[in-house]
Design a protein around this motif. Structure first.
Motif, mmCIF file in Angstrom:
data_model
loop_
_atom_site.group_PDB
_atom_site.id
_atom_site.type_symbol
_atom_site.label_atom_id
_atom_site.label_comp_id
_atom_site.label_asym_id
_atom_site.label_seq_id
_atom_site.Cartn_x
_atom_site.Cartn_y
_atom_site.Cartn_z
ATOM 1 N N ARG A 148 -3.501 9.820 5.595
ATOM 2 C CA ARG A 148 -2.854 8.536 5.873
ATOM 3 C C ARG A 148 -1.854 8.772 6.991
ATOM 4 O O ARG A 148 -1.370 9.884 7.195
ATOM 5 C CB ARG A 148 -2.135 7.990 4.636
ATOM 6 C CG ARG A 148 -3.039 7.679 3.470
ATOM 7 C CD ARG A 148 -3.956 6.510 3.781
ATOM 8 N NE ARG A 148 -4.827 6.189 2.684
ATOM 9 C CZ ARG A 148 -6.049 6.655 2.511
ATOM 10 N NH1 ARG A 148 -6.560 7.493 3.379
ATOM 11 N NH2 ARG A 148 -6.786 6.291 1.481
ATOM 12 N N GLU A 190 -0.237 4.661 -1.475
ATOM 13 C CA GLU A 190 -1.201 5.527 -0.795
ATOM 14 C C GLU A 190 -0.568 6.860 -0.366
ATOM 15 O O GLU A 190 -1.281 7.802 -0.055
ATOM 16 C CB GLU A 190 -1.754 4.822 0.451
ATOM 17 C CG GLU A 190 -2.632 3.634 0.135
ATOM 18 C CD GLU A 190 -4.008 4.061 -0.344
ATOM 19 O OE1 GLU A 190 -4.621 4.950 0.264
ATOM 20 O OE2 GLU A 190 -4.455 3.490 -1.354
ATOM 21 N N ASN A 200 0.795 -1.230 0.000
ATOM 22 C CA ASN A 200 0.000 0.000 0.000
ATOM 23 C C ASN A 200 0.828 1.282 0.000
ATOM 24 O O ASN A 200 0.292 2.350 0.279
ATOM 25 C CB ASN A 200 -0.932 0.005 1.223
ATOM 26 C CG ASN A 200 -1.965 -1.084 1.150
ATOM 27 O OD1 ASN A 200 -2.836 -1.055 0.299
ATOM 28 N ND2 ASN A 200 -1.846 -2.065 2.035
#
Length: 195
Positions: A111, A70, A67
């Motif tokens: 995030r 992201e 990920n």
């Protein structure tokens, strides 16, 4: 007649003062720029912002490696982790989790990232259970760039904010107030045309 001369002199002195005093104030502020704090932000702006690339971050575990993309297009709350994650580190990570929850509907725009500087350190068990925390190792080029923000390693418990273009643009000292970070982040999210 004497009264009229006195009034004229006072008028001339007032006009002279009105034209000289602003220049004096401007000169003083130019020589002492730290006298007046401009802005309403609680964190310290990184000036100029420190540009990073997604390639300078590598996932420290399988979830993060999968990920790591992201990081692009989102506001990132970066917690530097220089050594074993002690109480200060855990508290800072907890605060960033709470900040994410406090921004409400904008949570999808944010995030969280634990920036781990030592690849030999085992990741704490609670990090594996946190499905919103990315763990990354910085490339040597990024470590070099970070020395421009702080010559010594960034202290545990500090916080950096990275914009959606990958610019590190704000920092907070250890022990920061999550409500102040939330206020700054809310302003950034409100005016941001990106991410």
């Amino acid at each position: 007649m004497d009264k009229q001369h006195r009034k004229n002199r006072i008028t001339i002195l007032v006009i002279f003062a009105m034209s000289v005093i602003p220049f004096g104030i401007a000169w003083y502020l130019a020589k002492h720029p730290g006298t007046v704090r401009l802005g309403t932000n609680h964190g310290e702006l990184i000036s100029p912002p420190l540009a990073t690339e997604v390639g300078e971050f590598s996932g420290a575990d399988a979830f993060s490696a999968e990920n790591i993309g992201e990081l692009k297009g989102h506001w990132i709350l970066v917690n530097p982790v220089a050594g074993p994650c002690g109480e200060i580190c855990r508290e800072a990570l907890y605060k960033t989790n709470q900040i994410g929850l406090m921004v409400g509907k904008d949570i999808a725009r944010i995030r969280r990232l634990a920036l781990v500087f030592d690849s030999n350190l085992p990741l704490p068990a609670e990090w594996r259970d946190d499905g919103r925390l990315l763990k990354a190792l910085p490339a040597p080029s990024l470590q070099q760039k970070l020395t421009t923000i702080n010559p010594s390693p960034l202290p545990d418990g500090s916080l950096l904010i990275m914009d959606p273009l990958g610019n590190l643009m704000m920092k907070y000292a250890p022990g920061y107030d999550p409500y102040q970070v939330r206020d700054d982040l809310s302003k950034l999210l409100r005016i941001s045309q990106i991410g």
